[in-house]
Design a protein around this motif. Structure first.
Motif, mmCIF file in Angstrom:
data_model
loop_
_atom_site.group_PDB
_atom_site.id
_atom_site.type_symbol
_atom_site.label_atom_id
_atom_site.label_comp_id
_atom_site.label_asym_id
_atom_site.label_seq_id
_atom_site.Cartn_x
_atom_site.Cartn_y
_atom_site.Cartn_z
ATOM 1 N N PRO A 154 0.838 -1.214 0.000
ATOM 2 C CA PRO A 154 0.000 0.000 0.000
ATOM 3 C C PRO A 154 0.864 1.250 0.000
ATOM 4 N N ASN A 155 0.444 2.262 -0.755
ATOM 5 C CA ASN A 155 1.192 3.525 -0.789
ATOM 6 C C ASN A 155 0.824 4.452 0.360
ATOM 7 N N PHE A 156 -0.315 4.184 0.998
ATOM 8 C CA PHE A 156 -0.714 4.927 2.191
ATOM 9 C C PHE A 156 -1.726 4.085 2.950
ATOM 10 N N GLN A 157 -1.909 4.402 4.226
ATOM 11 C CA GLN A 157 -2.931 3.714 5.003
ATOM 12 C C GLN A 157 -3.620 4.701 5.939
ATOM 13 N N VAL A 158 -4.929 4.521 6.072
ATOM 14 C CA VAL A 158 -5.753 5.345 6.957
ATOM 15 C C VAL A 158 -6.422 4.399 7.943
ATOM 16 N N LEU A 159 -6.215 4.668 9.231
ATOM 17 C CA LEU A 159 -6.712 3.783 10.287
ATOM 18 C C LEU A 159 -7.705 4.541 11.151
ATOM 19 N N SER A 160 -8.936 4.094 11.138
ATOM 20 C CA SER A 160 -10.021 4.748 11.862
ATOM 21 C C SER A 160 -10.406 3.929 13.081
ATOM 22 N N TYR A 161 -10.238 4.511 14.263
ATOM 23 C CA TYR A 161 -10.445 3.846 15.557
ATOM 24 C C TYR A 161 -10.078 2.367 15.485
ATOM 25 N N PRO A 162 -8.823 2.090 15.086
ATOM 26 C CA PRO A 162 -8.422 0.700 14.815
ATOM 27 C C PRO A 162 -8.119 -0.088 16.075
ATOM 28 N N ILE A 163 -8.449 -1.357 16.071
ATOM 29 C CA ILE A 163 -7.933 -2.268 17.090
ATOM 30 C C ILE A 163 -6.660 -2.870 16.514
ATOM 31 N N LEU A 164 -5.545 -2.606 17.166
ATOM 32 C CA LEU A 164 -4.239 -2.975 16.625
ATOM 33 C C LEU A 164 -3.495 -3.961 17.517
ATOM 34 N N ASN A 165 -4.033 -4.189 18.711
ATOM 35 C CA ASN A 165 -3.395 -5.107 19.651
ATOM 36 C C ASN A 165 -4.499 -5.728 20.502
ATOM 37 N N TYR A 166 -4.947 -6.915 20.113
ATOM 38 C CA TYR A 166 -6.051 -7.562 20.818
ATOM 39 C C TYR A 166 -5.689 -7.884 22.265
ATOM 40 N N VAL A 167 -4.432 -8.221 22.502
ATOM 41 C CA VAL A 167 -3.990 -8.547 23.863
ATOM 42 C C VAL A 167 -4.082 -7.311 24.748
ATOM 43 N N LEU A 168 -3.558 -6.189 24.262
ATOM 44 C CA LEU A 168 -3.614 -4.932 25.020
ATOM 45 C C LEU A 168 -5.051 -4.509 25.272
ATOM 46 N N PHE A 198 -2.257 7.735 8.376
ATOM 47 C CA PHE A 198 -3.171 8.688 9.014
ATOM 48 C C PHE A 198 -4.017 7.892 10.001
ATOM 49 N N VAL A 199 -4.093 8.368 11.251
ATOM 50 C CA VAL A 199 -4.840 7.681 12.292
ATOM 51 C C VAL A 199 -5.777 8.666 12.981
ATOM 52 N N TRP A 200 -6.989 8.211 13.293
ATOM 53 C CA TRP A 200 -7.850 9.019 14.147
ATOM 54 C C TRP A 200 -8.618 8.114 15.112
ATOM 55 N N HIS A 201 -8.912 8.669 16.282
ATOM 56 C CA HIS A 201 -9.525 7.889 17.351
ATOM 57 C C HIS A 201 -10.226 8.861 18.294
ATOM 58 N N THR A 202 -11.110 8.344 19.156
ATOM 59 C CA THR A 202 -11.766 9.189 20.153
ATOM 60 C C THR A 202 -11.426 8.695 21.558
ATOM 61 N N LEU A 203 -11.319 9.633 22.476
ATOM 62 C CA LEU A 203 -10.997 9.292 23.861
ATOM 63 C C LEU A 203 -12.128 8.534 24.539
ATOM 64 N N GLN A 204 -13.355 8.749 24.090
ATOM 65 C CA GLN A 204 -14.512 8.116 24.719
ATOM 66 C C GLN A 204 -14.843 6.741 24.139
ATOM 67 N N ASP A 205 -14.007 6.235 23.262
ATOM 68 C CA ASP A 205 -14.219 4.906 22.695
ATOM 69 C C ASP A 205 -14.034 3.869 23.798
ATOM 70 N N LYS A 206 -15.091 3.168 24.138
ATOM 71 C CA LYS A 206 -15.057 2.188 25.219
ATOM 72 C C LYS A 206 -15.010 0.754 24.704
ATOM 73 N N LEU A 207 -14.864 0.579 23.409
ATOM 74 C CA LEU A 207 -14.774 -0.764 22.844
ATOM 75 C C LEU A 207 -13.356 -1.041 22.346
ATOM 76 N N VAL A 208 -12.815 -0.104 21.568
ATOM 77 C CA VAL A 208 -11.416 -0.165 21.152
ATOM 78 C C VAL A 208 -10.718 1.047 21.757
#
Length: 303
Positions: free
Chosen positions: A168-182, A232-242
Motif C-alpha cells: 500500500p502507498n498509504f494507510q488510513v486507520l479509523s479507531y483501529p484495534i491494533l493489539n487484541y492482547v492490550l 493517518f490515524v484518528w480515534h476518540t478518547l470516549q471509545d469504550k470498545l477499542v
C-alpha cells in the motif's frame, strides 16, 4: 457509475468496484481499498458505501473489500442476518469450523485485492503508485497488518506474488484495534470487558486454538519498520470498545521508525462513528472533521 463485484481468495470475500464517472486521467487516478469493521464477524455497511462515495467525490477509484467472515459466509448463501442473530450464531461455532476470518486469511484477501488492482491498473485508470487502504475498527487492524507485513517472506509465499504488487502507498486507520492482547487487558483492568464477547471475537480472529506465532503477528506495532507506508490515524478518547491506547502505541512505533504519520484525537464520540455524520447515523460534529483532515493529508502525501 461503473459498478462491479467479484469474489477473491479461497473463501467468501467479495470486492465491490466503484470507478465513478469522468474522463480518464493521463497518469491514472488514485485508488483506495476500504476495509469495513465488524469484529471480524461481519463487514459494516455504515463503513462501506458512505465512505466510498466520499472518495469518489475526490476522484478516487474505490474498491470495497467485504473480507471473509461468518457474516459474509451467510450472505453468500443468500441471507443477511441481523447483528444480534449473527452474534448468536457466532457463539455456537464449532471449534473445527473454518470461517475464513482467521488470521491471516483476510490479510491475504486484501493483498490479492491490491494485486488485482495493479494488474488491471490501465483498464481501471488507476495510478499504480497511488493505491492505499482505509480500515475501520477490525478493518483498521486488517489495513495496518498489510502495512507492516507486506514485505514479509511468509506473506509473499501466502499470496504468491512479489511484495511490490500488494504494497500500500498509504494507510488510513479509523479507531483501529491494533493489539487484541492490550485491548483485553485494558478492558479487564477497567472492569468493562464482556468476557463472552471478547472470547467470541478472539475465535473469529485466531480460531479455536490461539497459536502464539499467529497472535504475535497480529500485534502490528511490533512489526512497524521503515517500509511501513505513510499513515493517518484518528480515534476518540470516549471509545469504550477499542481503546485509544491501540493507536497511541502504534503511532509511537511509526515515529520511532521515522514513518510519516498524522494522528488526530477527539474527546467525544463512541466507537464505530464512520463519517460521524447524519448519513451514517451517529453524529459528532467535531469528530466528523477527520474526513476533511484526511483528504488534506492525502493531497500532501500522494499528489
Amino acid at each position: 457509475m461503473n459498478l462491479q463485484s467479484f469474489y477473491i481468495g479461497d473463501y467468501h470475500a467479495e470486492v465491490t468496484m466503484m470507478l465513478g464517472e469522468g474522463e480518464p486521467s493521463k497518469d491514472g487516478r488514485p485508488a483506495v481499498v476500504i476495509c469495513p469493521g465488524g469484529s471480524y464477524m461481519y463487514c459494516s455497511k455504515r463503513e462501506s458505501e458512505p465512505v466510498a462515495y466520499r472518495f469518489l467525490e475526490k476522484g478516487y477509484r474505490v474498491f470495497i473489500l467485504n473480507y471473509s467472515t461468518i457474516g459474509t459466509m451467510i450472505e453468500k448463501e443468500g441471507r443477511t442476518p441481523s447483528r444480534d442473530e449473527l452474534y448468536q450464531i457466532a457463539s455456537m461455532v464449532e471449534d473445527d469450523k473454518v470461517l475464513g476470518s482467521e488470521f491471516p486469511n483476510p490479510l491475504i484477501e486484501l493483498a490479492l485485492t491490491l494485486v488485482f488492482i495493479r494488474e488491471n491498473c490501465h483498464e481501471f485508470n488507476v495510478n499504480p503508485d497511488k493505491i492505499g487502504v482505509i480500515g475501520f475498527s477490525a478493518g483498521g487492524h486488517l489495513a495496518a497488518s498489510l502495512g507492516v507485513h507486506w514485505n514479509s517472506e511468509w506473506l509473499k509465499e501466502a499470496v504468491g506474488s512479489e511484495p511490490r504488487w500488494f504494497r500500500p502507498n498509504f494507510q488510513v486507520l479509523s479507531y483501529p484495534i491494533l493489539n487484541y492482547v492490550l485491548n483485553e487487558e485494558i478492558a479487564n483492568e477497567r472492569g468493562i470487558g464482556d468476557p463472552k464477547f471478547m472470547s467470541m471475537a478472539a475465535r473469529m480472529v485466531f480460531g479455536a486454538e490461539q497459536k502464539p506465532e499467529i497472535v504475535e503477528r497480529s500485534i502490528v506495532k511490533d512489526f512497524v519498520n521503515e517500509d511501513t507506508p505513510p499513515t493517518f490515524v484518528w480515534h476518540t478518547l470516549q471509545d469504550k470498545l477499542v481503546f485509544i491506547q491501540n493507536s497511541i502505541e502504534f503511532v509511537e512505533a511509526l515515529e520511532n521508525n521515522r514513518v510519516p504519520w498524522e494522528f488526530h484525537t477527539f474527546n467525544s464520540g463512541e466507537h464505530g462513528l464512520s463519517l460521524a455524520s447524519e448519513i451514517t447515523g451517529r453524529v459528532d460534529k467535531r469528530a466528523q472533521q477527520w474526513n476533511g483532515l484526511m483528504f488534506s493529508w492525502l493531497e500532501e502525501i500522494i499528489h
